[in-house]
Each structure stands twice: as structure tokens, then as C-alpha cells.
Scaffold this motif. Structure first.
Motif, mmCIF file in Angstrom:
data_model
loop_
_atom_site.group_PDB
_atom_site.id
_atom_site.type_symbol
_atom_site.label_atom_id
_atom_site.label_comp_id
_atom_site.label_asym_id
_atom_site.label_seq_id
_atom_site.Cartn_x
_atom_site.Cartn_y
_atom_site.Cartn_z
ATOM 1 N N TRP A 48 -21.654 -87.336 -73.328
ATOM 2 C CA TRP A 48 -22.197 -86.166 -73.126
ATOM 3 C C TRP A 48 -22.894 -85.921 -71.989
ATOM 4 N N LEU A 49 -23.893 -86.861 -71.819
ATOM 5 C CA LEU A 49 -24.684 -86.634 -70.506
ATOM 6 C C LEU A 49 -23.975 -87.011 -69.353
ATOM 7 N N SER A 50 -23.331 -88.035 -69.246
ATOM 8 C CA SER A 50 -22.250 -88.402 -68.223
ATOM 9 C C SER A 50 -21.285 -87.237 -67.693
ATOM 10 N N ASP A 51 -21.010 -86.434 -68.988
ATOM 11 C CA ASP A 51 -20.106 -85.308 -68.573
ATOM 12 C C ASP A 51 -20.666 -84.112 -68.473
ATOM 13 N N ARG A 52 -22.142 -83.971 -68.328
ATOM 14 C CA ARG A 52 -23.047 -82.946 -67.985
ATOM 15 C C ARG A 52 -22.711 -81.908 -69.291
ATOM 16 N N ASP A 53 -22.400 -82.516 -70.330
ATOM 17 C CA ASP A 53 -22.266 -81.559 -71.632
ATOM 18 C C ASP A 53 -23.495 -81.324 -72.257
ATOM 19 N N PHE A 54 -24.438 -80.405 -71.712
ATOM 20 C CA PHE A 54 -25.881 -80.463 -72.144
ATOM 21 C C PHE A 54 -25.972 -79.539 -73.511
ATOM 22 N N ARG A 55 -25.373 -80.171 -74.565
ATOM 23 C CA ARG A 55 -25.323 -79.313 -75.729
ATOM 24 C C ARG A 55 -26.584 -79.738 -76.571
ATOM 25 N N THR A 56 -26.740 -78.948 -77.614
ATOM 26 C CA THR A 56 -27.912 -79.386 -78.591
ATOM 27 C C THR A 56 -27.327 -79.822 -79.657
ATOM 28 N N ASP A 57 -27.300 -81.119 -80.116
ATOM 29 C CA ASP A 57 -26.834 -81.643 -81.528
ATOM 30 C C ASP A 57 -27.653 -82.213 -82.229
ATOM 31 N N LEU A 58 -28.350 -81.689 -83.092
ATOM 32 C CA LEU A 58 -29.345 -82.241 -83.808
ATOM 33 C C LEU A 58 -29.127 -82.430 -85.446
ATOM 34 N N LEU A 59 -29.921 -83.366 -86.169
ATOM 35 C CA LEU A 59 -29.873 -83.462 -87.712
ATOM 36 C C LEU A 59 -30.953 -82.594 -88.233
ATOM 37 N N ARG A 60 -30.595 -81.436 -88.263
ATOM 38 C CA ARG A 60 -31.793 -80.520 -88.476
ATOM 39 C C ARG A 60 -32.454 -80.502 -90.041
ATOM 40 N N GLY A 61 -31.725 -80.747 -90.923
ATOM 41 C CA GLY A 61 -32.175 -80.791 -92.275
ATOM 42 C C GLY A 61 -32.147 -79.647 -92.712
ATOM 43 N N SER A 62 -32.961 -79.408 -94.087
ATOM 44 C CA SER A 62 -32.958 -78.009 -94.763
ATOM 45 C C SER A 62 -34.493 -77.576 -94.286
ATOM 46 N N LEU A 63 -34.499 -76.126 -94.450
ATOM 47 C CA LEU A 63 -35.675 -75.417 -94.084
ATOM 48 C C LEU A 63 -36.226 -75.866 -92.881
ATOM 49 N N PRO A 64 -35.455 -75.934 -91.744
ATOM 50 C CA PRO A 64 -35.995 -76.445 -90.358
ATOM 51 C C PRO A 64 -36.939 -75.375 -90.030
ATOM 52 N N TRP A 65 -36.903 -74.186 -89.949
ATOM 53 C CA TRP A 65 -37.988 -73.268 -89.397
ATOM 54 C C TRP A 65 -39.342 -73.659 -90.072
ATOM 55 N N PHE A 66 -39.144 -73.817 -91.485
ATOM 56 C CA PHE A 66 -40.634 -73.988 -92.266
ATOM 57 C C PHE A 66 -41.313 -75.112 -91.716
ATOM 58 N N LYS A 67 -40.286 -76.345 -91.723
ATOM 59 C CA LYS A 67 -41.204 -77.656 -91.422
ATOM 60 C C LYS A 67 -41.502 -77.808 -90.090
ATOM 61 N N THR A 68 -40.963 -76.960 -89.098
ATOM 62 C CA THR A 68 -41.400 -77.253 -87.790
ATOM 63 C C THR A 68 -42.506 -76.221 -87.466
ATOM 64 N N THR A 69 -42.565 -75.096 -87.898
ATOM 65 C CA THR A 69 -43.330 -74.132 -87.718
ATOM 66 C C THR A 69 -44.450 -74.210 -88.631
ATOM 67 N N VAL A 70 -44.342 -74.445 -89.889
ATOM 68 C CA VAL A 70 -45.548 -74.532 -90.824
ATOM 69 C C VAL A 70 -46.256 -75.901 -90.787
ATOM 70 N N ILE A 71 -45.282 -77.075 -91.072
ATOM 71 C CA ILE A 71 -45.725 -78.265 -91.687
ATOM 72 C C ILE A 71 -46.185 -78.994 -90.192
ATOM 73 N N TYR A 72 -45.420 -79.015 -89.095
ATOM 74 C CA TYR A 72 -45.795 -79.482 -87.948
ATOM 75 C C TYR A 72 -47.370 -79.280 -87.643
ATOM 76 N N PRO A 73 -47.590 -77.863 -87.317
ATOM 77 C CA PRO A 73 -49.088 -77.780 -87.020
ATOM 78 C C PRO A 73 -50.259 -78.195 -88.003
ATOM 79 N N TRP A 74 -49.836 -78.333 -89.185
ATOM 80 C CA TRP A 74 -50.581 -78.827 -90.505
ATOM 81 C C TRP A 74 -50.792 -80.364 -90.147
#
Ligand SMILES: Cc1cc2nc3c(=O)[nH]c(=O)nc-3n(C[C@H](O)[C@H](O)[C@H](O)COP(=O)(O)O)c2cc1C
Ligand code: SF4
Ligand code: SF4
Length: 243
Positions: free
Chosen positions: A130-156
Motif C-alpha cells: 500500500w505504501l509503495s503504491d501510495r495507497d494512503f488508506r486507513t486500515d485499523l483493527l478498531r475493535g468495539s466501542l472505539p470512540w469511548f475507549k480512545t476519548t474516555v479511557i485514553y486520557p484516564w
């Protein structure tokens, strides 16, 4: 493409080394490789990036995670834009887990760790394509409740779970000094008798815990009975001679 890496226990360093061999990109882009901490970017990586003037440079990230990344891409976008850079590709690679400091969190059983390591080779090849083809996608294993985990648990996590005063050595410590020598933040000094003492500028990477040959590093009472893990190439990647 320049590659910058932060790695506690060798997973991200191994991924960065493989990508370095696969990528032959002459661009001015920067690729960061680092572990996921509490569904976000490790604070030590945030600080290092904030010290840089990215001035229009395209910045890609590959994060290694034991299980899931949450919405780490949103943090990445905000961080890179705030430093004058251009967010690029955002990818994750699942690797064996290293987090052991909360109840129910432990290293993977050996067969699960092997499965993750075996699968990572194909994943790294795909990201390199992907990087060599300059295919700059977002491809993540987000898991469940990603907003809650990143926005609430990360600062905690950043506020309450990065306190290195909870580290101590147990009676099994032989004062060999390895944890102190290998701490990436020079956060462990040795007292008059050679026993480790933790200071307060810790990256929470847990290398001191996982690298101890006597399994004598503890974090409060939370690591009692937990396992240890280092990437199989850790010693080669970090140039430690065998004893
Ligand atoms: C402080 C800390 C927090 C972590 N948080 C997460 C997490 O939110 N999600 C996840 O999948 N793995 C998490 N992990 C596991 C690591 O991201 C994963 O094992 C990574 O590959 C370790 O990379 P390294 O060996 O380069 O340090 C955490 C590990 C540590 C030490
Ligand atoms: S690596 Fe383990 S045995 Fe060696 S000094 Fe550190 S805690 Fe003690
Ligand atoms: S004290 Fe331990 S957890 Fe903290 S940065 Fe050093 S090696 Fe990592």
C-alpha cells in the motif's frame, strides 16, 4: 521515506525493520511505527512528534496492537495537522500483547502469540505494498466501542495509569542492572547496592518488567502471577549480547 520507531518490547521495532527492508521509497515522507497504548498514541511518541516541525511533510503511521486500536487515527490526524504535517496512511498490525498492569490483562498464551507473529508477516507485506503504491488508506483493527475507549479511557490512562512510583523489584532481584541499562527513557537508576530505583519520567513501555531475567519487576500488586514477553528478535534488534 524515513522511518521513526518507538518500541518497548520489540514488536514495533521488528515491524519497522521489516518495512525498512521492503520499502524503497525516495520521498520525503516520514513513517512512524509504535505500539498502541490505551487505544491511543503513546504519550512519549506524541511528545517526540510535537518537538518536530513537519512543515508539509506527509506522515504515515503503523501501530502494533495486542488486540485493537480504537480511534487512534483521529488522534493521529489532529497531532500531525497541529505540527504542520499532512496525515498519510494509517495501518495496524496485530502482535502479541505486552500489557499486564490491570486485572484481566496478561501476555498471550504462547500459541496465540505464535499465531499473531505468523500472521504479521503477510500483514506487513500488504502495508508495504500500500505504501509503495501510495495507497494512503486507513486500515485499523478498531475493535468495539472505539470512540469511548480512545476519548474516555485514553486520557484516564495518561492521568492515572502511568505512575512509575508503583514499580519496584521483588526479593528475586539480583541487582544485575539489565532493567536500568535497557530502559529507553533512562528512568531507572541503581542505588549503592545495585538495586533498581524508578524515577518519574517513564514511558510505560514495560520493557523493564518483560526483560528481567528473574521476573523480579512488579507494578504494585497488579503484575503478580502475570507472564513476560519479548519479541523473538528483541536481543538482535536491541543489540544485547547473550549471557
Ligand atoms: C501501556 C500499554 C498499553 C497498551 N494498550 C493497548 C491497547 O489499547 N490496545 C492493544 O491492542 N494493545 C495494547 N497494548 C499492547 C501493545 O500495544 C502491543 O503488545 C504492542 O505490539 C507492543 O509493542 P512493542 O513491543 O513495540 O512495545 C498496550 C501495551 C502497553 C505497554
Ligand atoms: S533486571 Fe531484574 S534482576 Fe536485574 S536488576 Fe532489574 S529487577 Fe533486578
Ligand atoms: S521504567 Fe520501565 S516502563 Fe518505564 S520507560 Fe523505563 S523500561 Fe519502560
Amino acid at each position: 521515506m524515513r522511518i521513526h520507531c518507538f518500541s518497548g518490547n520489540g514488536n514495533s521495532a521488528a515491524v519497522a525493520a521489516s518495512l525498512g527492508q521492503l520499502l524503497h521509497d525516495e520521498s520525503n515522507d516520514i513513517l512512524w511505527v509504535f505500539p498502541v497504548y490505551a487505544w491511543g498514541i503513546p504519550p512519549v511518541v506524541v511528545s517526540r512528534i510535537k518537538e518536530m516541525d513537519l512543515n508539509g511533510i506527509r506522515c504515515h503511521m503503523v501501530c502494533t496492537c495486542g488486540d485493537e486500536t480504537g480511534n487512534i487515527d483521529r488522534q493521529w490526524h489532529r497531532l500531525i495537522l497541529s505540527c504542520g504535517g499532512v496525515p498519510g496512511g494509517i495501518y495496524s498490525v496485530q502482535m502479541p500483547n505486552t500489557y499486564v498492569c490491570l486485572p484481566f490483562f496478561n501476555v498471550d498464551k504462547p500459541e496465540i502469540a505464535s499465531q499473531k507473529l505468523n500472521a504479521s508477516g503477510q500483514r506487513i507485506d500488504t502495508i508495504a505494498e500500500w505504501l509503495s503504491d501510495r495507497d494512503f488508506r486507513t486500515d485499523l483493527l478498531r475493535g468495539s466501542l472505539p470512540w469511548f475507549k480512545t476519548t474516555v479511557i485514553y486520557p484516564w490512562f495518561c492521568r492515572f495509569l502511568t505512575d512509575s512510583s508503583k514499580f519496584h523489584h521483588t526479593n528475586s532481584c539480583t541487582a544485575c542492572g539489565l532493567c536500568s541499562k535497557m530502559c529507553p527513557c533512562h528512568n531507572i537508576s541503581t542505588g549503592p547496592e545495585g538495586y533498581p530505583q524508578w524515577d518519574n519520567h517513564c514511558a510505560s513501555c514495560l520493557r523493564c518488567y518483560h526483560i528481567c531475567p528473574r521476573h523480579a519487576v512488579a507494578y504494585g500488586k497488579r503484575t503478580a502471577g502475570k507472564g513476560q514477553y519479548l519479541h523473538p528478535l528483541f536481543r538482535k534488534l536491541f543489540l544485547i549480547s547473550a549471557k
